[in-house]
Design a protein around this motif. Structure first.
Motif, mmCIF file in Angstrom:
data_model
loop_
_atom_site.group_PDB
_atom_site.id
_atom_site.type_symbol
_atom_site.label_atom_id
_atom_site.label_comp_id
_atom_site.label_asym_id
_atom_site.label_seq_id
_atom_site.Cartn_x
_atom_site.Cartn_y
_atom_site.Cartn_z
ATOM 1 N N THR A 121 38.300 21.986 25.470
ATOM 2 C CA THR A 121 37.537 23.218 25.600
ATOM 3 C C THR A 121 36.919 23.547 24.248
ATOM 4 O O THR A 121 37.571 23.397 23.215
ATOM 5 C CB THR A 121 38.454 24.373 26.045
ATOM 6 O OG1 THR A 121 38.985 24.033 27.324
ATOM 7 C CG2 THR A 121 37.712 25.677 26.149
ATOM 8 N N ASP A 135 35.671 22.591 38.576
ATOM 9 C CA ASP A 135 36.636 22.920 37.536
ATOM 10 C C ASP A 135 35.900 23.526 36.342
ATOM 11 O O ASP A 135 34.709 23.307 36.134
ATOM 12 C CB ASP A 135 37.408 21.664 37.106
ATOM 13 C CG ASP A 135 36.487 20.596 36.563
ATOM 14 O OD1 ASP A 135 36.383 20.491 35.324
ATOM 15 O OD2 ASP A 135 35.850 19.889 37.372
ATOM 16 N N SER A 136 36.612 24.297 35.552
ATOM 17 C CA SER A 136 35.970 25.037 34.449
ATOM 18 C C SER A 136 35.333 24.122 33.407
ATOM 19 O O SER A 136 34.329 24.486 32.792
ATOM 20 C CB SER A 136 36.984 25.969 33.786
ATOM 21 O OG SER A 136 38.045 25.228 33.209
ATOM 22 N N GLN A 137 35.861 22.940 33.193
ATOM 23 C CA GLN A 137 35.322 22.036 32.168
ATOM 24 C C GLN A 137 33.894 21.603 32.475
ATOM 25 O O GLN A 137 33.108 21.376 31.570
ATOM 26 C CB GLN A 137 36.206 20.802 32.009
ATOM 27 C CG GLN A 137 37.540 21.067 31.357
ATOM 28 C CD GLN A 137 37.410 21.700 29.985
ATOM 29 O OE1 GLN A 137 37.892 22.791 29.756
ATOM 30 N NE2 GLN A 137 36.736 21.034 29.085
ATOM 31 N N HIS A 138 33.551 21.478 33.723
ATOM 32 C CA HIS A 138 32.192 21.076 34.080
ATOM 33 C C HIS A 138 31.173 22.209 33.893
ATOM 34 O O HIS A 138 29.977 21.971 33.973
ATOM 35 C CB HIS A 138 32.143 20.532 35.514
ATOM 36 C CG HIS A 138 32.576 19.118 35.615
ATOM 37 N ND1 HIS A 138 33.881 18.756 35.840
ATOM 38 C CD2 HIS A 138 31.884 17.964 35.490
ATOM 39 C CE1 HIS A 138 33.975 17.445 35.868
ATOM 40 N NE2 HIS A 138 32.775 16.930 35.663
ATOM 41 N N PHE A 139 31.656 23.411 33.644
ATOM 42 C CA PHE A 139 30.755 24.526 33.362
ATOM 43 C C PHE A 139 30.553 24.717 31.863
ATOM 44 O O PHE A 139 29.793 25.569 31.445
ATOM 45 C CB PHE A 139 31.267 25.816 34.018
ATOM 46 C CG PHE A 139 31.097 25.809 35.501
ATOM 47 C CD1 PHE A 139 29.936 26.275 36.082
ATOM 48 C CD2 PHE A 139 32.086 25.306 36.325
ATOM 49 C CE1 PHE A 139 29.756 26.253 37.460
ATOM 50 C CE2 PHE A 139 31.933 25.278 37.706
ATOM 51 C CZ PHE A 139 30.761 25.750 38.265
ATOM 52 N N GLU A 140 31.281 23.947 31.056
ATOM 53 C CA GLU A 140 31.123 23.966 29.607
ATOM 54 C C GLU A 140 30.268 22.771 29.202
ATOM 55 O O GLU A 140 30.057 21.862 29.980
ATOM 56 C CB GLU A 140 32.477 23.836 28.910
ATOM 57 C CG GLU A 140 33.396 24.994 29.116
ATOM 58 C CD GLU A 140 34.683 24.827 28.333
ATOM 59 O OE1 GLU A 140 34.727 24.017 27.387
ATOM 60 O OE2 GLU A 140 35.648 25.511 28.680
#
Length: 119
Positions: free
Chosen positions: A55, A86-91
């Motif tokens: 992250t 998942d949240s990582q693909h939005f970063e």
């Protein structure tokens, strides 16, 4: 209705007939393939660079590329032809089409472009 249209099996069948990962087809090739397919049907797609196991990664720490599509005003990530929520693909760091093409070309030439070269 949007959810049914975006079901993973339907998306794969309608939009992507993704080649398998190989020495000649990796994540940047997959991203280019998806971006081109989405663009053909009028969906804006932005290539994203990041590290899915971290992250807040910097550009130079990043090691993976995927697509962030804008569908009906929603940001929807696709990775290897699959929806990812998942949240990582939005970063990650947005790439230009030119930057993505440079990543693809570097593989074909067997070269590397320093990760900290954002142009």
């Amino acid at each position: 209705m949007l959810i049914s249209l975006l079901s993973p099996l339907l998306v794969r069948a309608l939009f992507f007939d993704m080649p398998a990962q190989s020495a000649n087809f990796d994540c940047d090739d997959s991203t280019l393939f998806m971006a081109q397919r989405l663009s053909r049907i009028g969906i804006e797609a932005t290539p994203m660079l990041g590290k899915l196991t971290a992250t807040g990664e910097t550009y130079s720490e990043s090691d993976h590329v995927w697509v962030m599509a804008n569908i009906l005003g929603l940001r929807i990530p696709f990775d290897w032809g699959n929806l990812q929520f998942d949240s990582q693909h939005f970063e990650g760091h947005p790439l230009t089409g030119r930057q993505l093409l440079r990543f693809v070309e570097q593989d074909r030439r067997g070269q590397t472009i320093p990760a900290n070269d954002p142009e």
